[in-house]
Design an enzyme around this catalytic site. Structure first.
Site, PDB file in Angstrom:
ATOM      1  N   SER A 198      -5.761   0.971  -8.819  1.00  0.00           N
ATOM      2  CA  SER A 198      -6.724   1.999  -8.807  1.00  0.00           C
ATOM      3  C   SER A 198      -7.806   1.753 -10.408  1.00  0.00           C
ATOM      4  O   SER A 198      -6.511   1.920 -11.418  1.00  0.00           O
ATOM      5  CB  SER A 198      -5.846   3.309  -9.076  1.00  0.00           C
ATOM      6  N   ALA A 199      -8.411   2.381 -10.509  1.00  0.00           N
ATOM      7  CA  ALA A 199      -9.652   2.388 -11.301  1.00  0.00           C
ATOM      8  C   ALA A 199      -8.787   3.571 -12.194  1.00  0.00           C
ATOM      9  O   ALA A 199      -9.108   3.876 -13.291  1.00  0.00           O
ATOM     10  CB  ALA A 199     -11.108   2.563 -10.841  1.00  0.00           C
ATOM     11  N   LYS A 208      -0.438   9.180  -2.659  1.00  0.00           N
ATOM     12  CA  LYS A 208      -1.489   9.088  -3.533  1.00  0.00           C
ATOM     13  C   LYS A 208      -2.360  10.909  -4.004  1.00  0.00           C
ATOM     14  O   LYS A 208      -3.254  10.771  -4.437  1.00  0.00           O
ATOM     15  CB  LYS A 208      -2.747   8.687  -2.634  1.00  0.00           C
ATOM     16  N   LYS A 256       1.112   3.847 -11.016  1.00  0.00           N
ATOM     17  CA  LYS A 256       0.130   2.647 -11.103  1.00  0.00           C
ATOM     18  C   LYS A 256       0.066   1.808 -12.027  1.00  0.00           C
ATOM     19  O   LYS A 256       0.282   0.599 -12.191  1.00  0.00           O
ATOM     20  CB  LYS A 256      -1.312   3.195 -10.569  1.00  0.00           C
ATOM     21  N   TYR A 301       1.170  10.129 -10.866  1.00  0.00           N
ATOM     22  CA  TYR A 301       0.598   9.027  -9.659  1.00  0.00           C
ATOM     23  C   TYR A 301      -0.320   7.747 -10.431  1.00  0.00           C
ATOM     24  O   TYR A 301       0.526   6.644  -9.679  1.00  0.00           O
ATOM     25  CB  TYR A 301      -0.642   9.587  -9.172  1.00  0.00           C
ATOM     26  N   ASN A 350     -13.568   3.920  -5.594  1.00  0.00           N
ATOM     27  CA  ASN A 350     -13.396   5.240  -4.847  1.00  0.00           C
ATOM     28  C   ASN A 350     -13.800   4.698  -3.237  1.00  0.00           C
ATOM     29  O   ASN A 350     -14.713   4.314  -2.733  1.00  0.00           O
ATOM     30  CB  ASN A 350     -14.504   6.021  -5.501  1.00  0.00           C
ATOM     31  N   PHE A 373     -17.836  19.795  -7.904  1.00  0.00           N
ATOM     32  CA  PHE A 373     -17.018  20.306  -9.337  1.00  0.00           C
ATOM     33  C   PHE A 373     -17.735  19.957 -10.690  1.00  0.00           C
ATOM     34  O   PHE A 373     -17.868  18.787 -11.005  1.00  0.00           O
ATOM     35  CB  PHE A 373     -15.671  19.342  -9.825  1.00  0.00           C
ATOM     36  N   PHE A 429       0.890  -0.973   0.329  1.00  0.00           N
ATOM     37  CA  PHE A 429      -0.484   0.335  -0.115  1.00  0.00           C
ATOM     38  C   PHE A 429       0.955   1.137   0.055  1.00  0.00           C
ATOM     39  O   PHE A 429       0.520   2.144   0.003  1.00  0.00           O
ATOM     40  CB  PHE A 429      -0.940  -0.052   1.419  1.00  0.00           C
TER      41      PHE A 429
HETATM   42  P1  NAD Z   1      -1.986   6.211   2.546  1.00  0.00           P
HETATM   43  O1  NAD Z   1      -1.862   7.655   2.255  1.00  0.00           O
HETATM   44  O2  NAD Z   1      -3.703   6.483   4.026  1.00  0.00           O
HETATM   45  O3  NAD Z   1      -1.711   5.088   3.123  1.00  0.00           O
HETATM   46  C1  NAD Z   1      -0.544   4.278   2.075  1.00  0.00           C
HETATM   47  C2  NAD Z   1       0.928   4.377   3.206  1.00  0.00           C
HETATM   48  O4  NAD Z   1       1.720   3.676   3.228  1.00  0.00           O
HETATM   49  C3  NAD Z   1       0.694   5.656   4.606  1.00  0.00           C
HETATM   50  O5  NAD Z   1       0.631   5.218   6.392  1.00  0.00           O
HETATM   51  C4  NAD Z   1       1.795   5.906   4.325  1.00  0.00           C
HETATM   52  O6  NAD Z   1       2.383   7.001   5.359  1.00  0.00           O
HETATM   53  C5  NAD Z   1       2.543   4.881   3.931  1.00  0.00           C
HETATM   54  N1  NAD Z   1       3.957   4.640   2.673  1.00  0.00           N
HETATM   55  C6  NAD Z   1       3.714   6.142   1.389  1.00  0.00           C
HETATM   56  N2  NAD Z   1       5.422   5.551   1.261  1.00  0.00           N
HETATM   57  C7  NAD Z   1       5.886   4.651   2.199  1.00  0.00           C
HETATM   58  C8  NAD Z   1       7.358   4.110   2.202  1.00  0.00           C
HETATM   59  N3  NAD Z   1       8.282   4.887   0.555  1.00  0.00           N
HETATM   60  N4  NAD Z   1       7.642   3.529   3.137  1.00  0.00           N
HETATM   61  C9  NAD Z   1       6.825   2.622   4.136  1.00  0.00           C
HETATM   62  N5  NAD Z   1       5.687   3.150   4.306  1.00  0.00           N
HETATM   63  C10 NAD Z   1       5.046   3.805   2.618  1.00  0.00           C
HETATM   64  O7  NAD Z   1      -3.376   5.955   1.078  1.00  0.00           O
HETATM   65  P2  NAD Z   1      -4.295   4.688   1.347  1.00  0.00           P
HETATM   66  O8  NAD Z   1      -5.535   5.451   0.735  1.00  0.00           O
HETATM   67  O9  NAD Z   1      -4.474   3.748   1.854  1.00  0.00           O
HETATM   68  O10 NAD Z   1      -4.248   4.314   0.216  1.00  0.00           O
HETATM   69  C11 NAD Z   1      -3.193   3.165   0.583  1.00  0.00           C
HETATM   70  C12 NAD Z   1      -2.983   2.564  -1.342  1.00  0.00           C
HETATM   71  O11 NAD Z   1      -4.097   1.902  -1.751  1.00  0.00           O
HETATM   72  C13 NAD Z   1      -2.120   3.845  -1.674  1.00  0.00           C
HETATM   73  O12 NAD Z   1      -0.946   2.688  -2.757  1.00  0.00           O
HETATM   74  C14 NAD Z   1      -3.214   4.281  -3.077  1.00  0.00           C
HETATM   75  O13 NAD Z   1      -2.429   4.789  -4.274  1.00  0.00           O
HETATM   76  C15 NAD Z   1      -3.802   3.002  -3.300  1.00  0.00           C
HETATM   77  N6  NAD Z   1      -5.282   3.420  -3.444  1.00  0.00           N
HETATM   78  C16 NAD Z   1      -5.944   4.920  -3.022  1.00  0.00           C
HETATM   79  C17 NAD Z   1      -7.260   5.366  -2.899  1.00  0.00           C
HETATM   80  C18 NAD Z   1      -8.090   5.905  -2.953  1.00  0.00           C
HETATM   81  O14 NAD Z   1      -8.668   7.082  -2.906  1.00  0.00           O
HETATM   82  N7  NAD Z   1      -7.759   5.871  -0.794  1.00  0.00           N
HETATM   83  C19 NAD Z   1      -7.447   4.645  -4.584  1.00  0.00           C
HETATM   84  C20 NAD Z   1      -6.717   3.780  -5.319  1.00  0.00           C
HETATM   85  C21 NAD Z   1      -5.916   3.662  -4.587  1.00  0.00           C
HETATM   86  C1  WQD Z   2     -15.029  12.297  -6.598  1.00  0.00           C
HETATM   87  C2  WQD Z   2     -16.235  12.980  -7.404  1.00  0.00           C
HETATM   88  C3  WQD Z   2     -14.965  15.403  -8.340  1.00  0.00           C
HETATM   89  C4  WQD Z   2     -14.015  16.957  -4.272  1.00  0.00           C
HETATM   90  C5  WQD Z   2      -9.620  10.215  -6.924  1.00  0.00           C
HETATM   91  C6  WQD Z   2      -7.848   9.689  -8.571  1.00  0.00           C
HETATM   92  C7  WQD Z   2      -8.653   8.374  -8.081  1.00  0.00           C
HETATM   93  C8  WQD Z   2      -8.514   7.060  -7.324  1.00  0.00           C
HETATM   94  C9  WQD Z   2      -9.364   7.886  -5.734  1.00  0.00           C
HETATM   95  C10 WQD Z   2      -6.299   6.649  -5.868  1.00  0.00           C
HETATM   96  C11 WQD Z   2     -15.289  13.473  -8.510  1.00  0.00           C
HETATM   97  C12 WQD Z   2     -16.202  15.492  -6.995  1.00  0.00           C
HETATM   98  C13 WQD Z   2     -14.350  15.838  -5.441  1.00  0.00           C
HETATM   99  C14 WQD Z   2     -14.896  18.304  -4.041  1.00  0.00           C
HETATM  100  C15 WQD Z   2     -16.609  17.890  -5.727  1.00  0.00           C
HETATM  101  N1  WQD Z   2      -6.782   7.529  -5.949  1.00  0.00           N
HETATM  102  N2  WQD Z   2     -15.713  15.713  -6.247  1.00  0.00           N
HETATM  103  N3  WQD Z   2     -16.107  18.381  -4.783  1.00  0.00           N
HETATM  104  O1  WQD Z   2     -11.214  11.709  -8.817  1.00  0.00           O
HETATM  105  O2  WQD Z   2     -13.029  10.190  -8.449  1.00  0.00           O
HETATM  106  O3  WQD Z   2     -11.046  10.349  -7.567  1.00  0.00           O
HETATM  107  O4  WQD Z   2      -9.595   8.741  -5.608  1.00  0.00           O
HETATM  108  O5  WQD Z   2      -6.225   5.945  -6.689  1.00  0.00           O
HETATM  109  O6  WQD Z   2      -7.332   8.105  -8.619  1.00  0.00           O
HETATM  110  O7  WQD Z   2      -8.169  10.520  -8.885  1.00  0.00           O
HETATM  111  O8  WQD Z   2     -12.321  10.917  -6.696  1.00  0.00           O
HETATM  112  O9  WQD Z   2     -12.875  12.004  -4.565  1.00  0.00           O
HETATM  113  O10 WQD Z   2     -11.098  13.281  -6.110  1.00  0.00           O
HETATM  114  O11 WQD Z   2     -13.774  12.600  -6.277  1.00  0.00           O
HETATM  115  O12 WQD Z   2     -17.371  17.112  -6.494  1.00  0.00           O
HETATM  116  O13 WQD Z   2     -14.739  18.705  -3.031  1.00  0.00           O
HETATM  117  O14 WQD Z   2     -15.929  14.113  -6.474  1.00  0.00           O
HETATM  118  O15 WQD Z   2     -15.116  16.342  -9.157  1.00  0.00           O
HETATM  119  O16 WQD Z   2     -16.389  13.596  -9.313  1.00  0.00           O
HETATM  120  P1  WQD Z   2     -11.633  10.879  -8.159  1.00  0.00           P
HETATM  121  P2  WQD Z   2     -12.794  11.985  -5.863  1.00  0.00           P
END
Ligand code: NAD
Ligand code: WQD
Length: 342
Positions: free
Chosen positions: A127-128, A87, A156, A152, A182, A221, A83
């Site tokens: 991620s999607a 991000k 992925k 970013y 999401n 937005f 993880f």
């Molecule tokens: P997060 O930032 O809460 O968790 C990521 C964790 O990784 C954090 O605790 C951070 O301290 C740690 N970290 C970062 N770089 C590191 C490193 N080099 N070594 C050790 N630890 C490190 O984010 P999250 O939302 O829990 O996301 C987890 C994973 O899921 C990420 O890879 C993110 O890209 C992916 N992801 C998240 C989302 C989302 O919307 N949250 C969506 C799709 C994919």
């Molecule tokens: C959702 C919807 C915004 C904030 C992002 C990353 C994606 C993944 C998940 C990691 C959109 C709208 C948002 C606000 C709004 N992360 N919005 N007002 O953009 O689908 O995905 O997070 O992998 O890579 O791009 O998620 O939560 O930012 O937005 O209207 O203040 O909410 O325009 O339509 P998104 P989001």
């Protein structure tokens, strides 16, 4: 008896903490390794309180190969989850090297040590975002990956390719990439959840902070998209459901049930929800107001994306379960916990 043990890189973060809770609940041992670059040690305490298990925590930067090697030498784990990435999409545009360096170096270090130590099973957080603006909805795992719109997103795509290539090249290595849609919400205990830094970029933390009075008004937005109510459509997946998908994927790997050495699964609900629906759903679920206004479109947003979830249901035996209304209640409970409200 423990089923096996999982080393969880980035396990102190939002999705990582929830996953460790579900792994432990399912009978796995877990070790959390995290640099705490985007999380706090209190998150590990939350995991320990929920599980009643003193889950080991190691503060390690996964880019530090030497430190990582030490973990491999100390812990006899069966599988690893990655993880450990940054991000923030906007930040990745402003500082791409920070993202390429952290997200890819940490992942390559992990893959190379897994190979060296003969630990075959790697689960990767994708991620999607890799689908970009899809031509056909919902997206299936066979939908083409579109050119990424941010560094970013590129990390992925590249990390998926690295895992694919390693699993093709190195005998015995197995990998699964989960493409999250999401992720939202929090654990029902409100002891763990998302910790956004600064002004939230994602919708739900912005909603909860607005409801809490930390932000005066949510900007939606764009309301002129070609969607039923003009606002964007997304697939919001409950974080506990998402965490359970990791357990299902780990089981598939360690039990040797994979059909090829590298597999990809969409992890979503399969249900598109508009921004406006989400805001109104939050207000109704929690009997709280979220002041909001329409604002111009945000650059880089795709109008709509949601998952085809058939493959995950068939192969992982996993599907999202928690109703959206309940998820939105957990999101609000977590925000109130963070703010010391109630
Ligand atoms: P997060 O930032 O809460 O968790 C990521 C964790 O990784 C954090 O605790 C951070 O301290 C740690 N970290 C970062 N770089 C590191 C490193 N080099 N070594 C050790 N630890 C490190 O984010 P999250 O939302 O829990 O996301 C987890 C994973 O899921 C990420 O890879 C993110 O890209 C992916 N992801 C998240 C989302 C989302 O919307 N949250 C969506 C799709 C994919
Ligand atoms: C959702 C919807 C915004 C904030 C992002 C990353 C994606 C993944 C998940 C990691 C959109 C709208 C948002 C606000 C709004 N992360 N919005 N007002 O953009 O689908 O995905 O997070 O992998 O890579 O791009 O998620 O939560 O930012 O937005 O209207 O203040 O909410 O325009 O339509 P998104 P989001």
């Amino acid at each position: 008896m423990k089923k096996g043990s999982v080393l969880v890189f980035g396990g102190a973060g939002y999705i990582g903490t929830h996953t460790v809770v579900e792994l432990v609940g399912a009978g796995y041992g877990a070790v959390i390794a995290d640099s705490l670059s985007n999380s706090e040690a209190s998150a590990v305490e939350g995991v320990r309180r929920i599980t009643g298990v003193d889950v080991p925590f190691e503060q390690v930067d996964a880019c530090d190969e030497k430190a990582l090697r030490g973990l491999f030498e100390r812990y006899p784990f069966d599988a690893a989850i990655h993880f450990a990435a940054f991000k923030a999409v906007g930040e990745s545009v402003d500082d791409p090297l920070k993202y390429y360096r952290n997200n890819l170096t940490s992942f390559m270090n992990l893959c190379s040590l897994m190979r060296e130590f003969g630990r075959p099973d790697i689960l990767f957080s994708s991620s999607a975002t890799v689908y970009g603006e899809a031509d056909v909805l919902p997206v299936t795992e066979r939908s083409p990956r579109m050119p990424a719109t941010s560094p970013y997103g590129k990390t992925k795509q590249v990390a998926e390719d690295i895992l694919h290539d390693c699993c093709a090249a190195y005998a015995g290595m197995r990998g699964i990439a989960l493409r999250y849609f999401n992720p939202i919400g929090a654990h029902p205990s409100a002891l763990i959840g998302e910790l956004p830094r600064g002004v939230p970029q994602n919708l739900v933390p912005y909603i909860t902070q607005t409801a809490a009075g930390v932000r005066p008004c949510l900007s939606i937005f764009g309301n002129d998209y070609d969607t039923p109510d003009g606002t964007c459509l997304r697939d919001y997946i409950d974080v506990v459901d998402l965490a359970r998908a990791h357990v299902a994927a780990v089981e598939r790997m360690v039990q040797g049930r994979m059909k090829s050495s590298y597999e990809v699964f969409n992890i979503g609900t399969g249900r598109p929800v508009s921004v406006l629906e989400l805001v109104e759903g939050f207000e109704k679920a929690n009997s709280v107001e979220v002041p909001h206004k329409f604002a111009p479109r945000r650059a880089g947003d795709v109008p709509a994306v949601w998952a085809d979830t058939e493959l995950a249901a068939k192969e992982l035996g996993w599907q999202a379960e928690r109703p959206l209304e309940e998820t939105l209640r957990t999101a609000w409970a977590w925000e109130k916990h963070l703010r010391g409200m109630e």
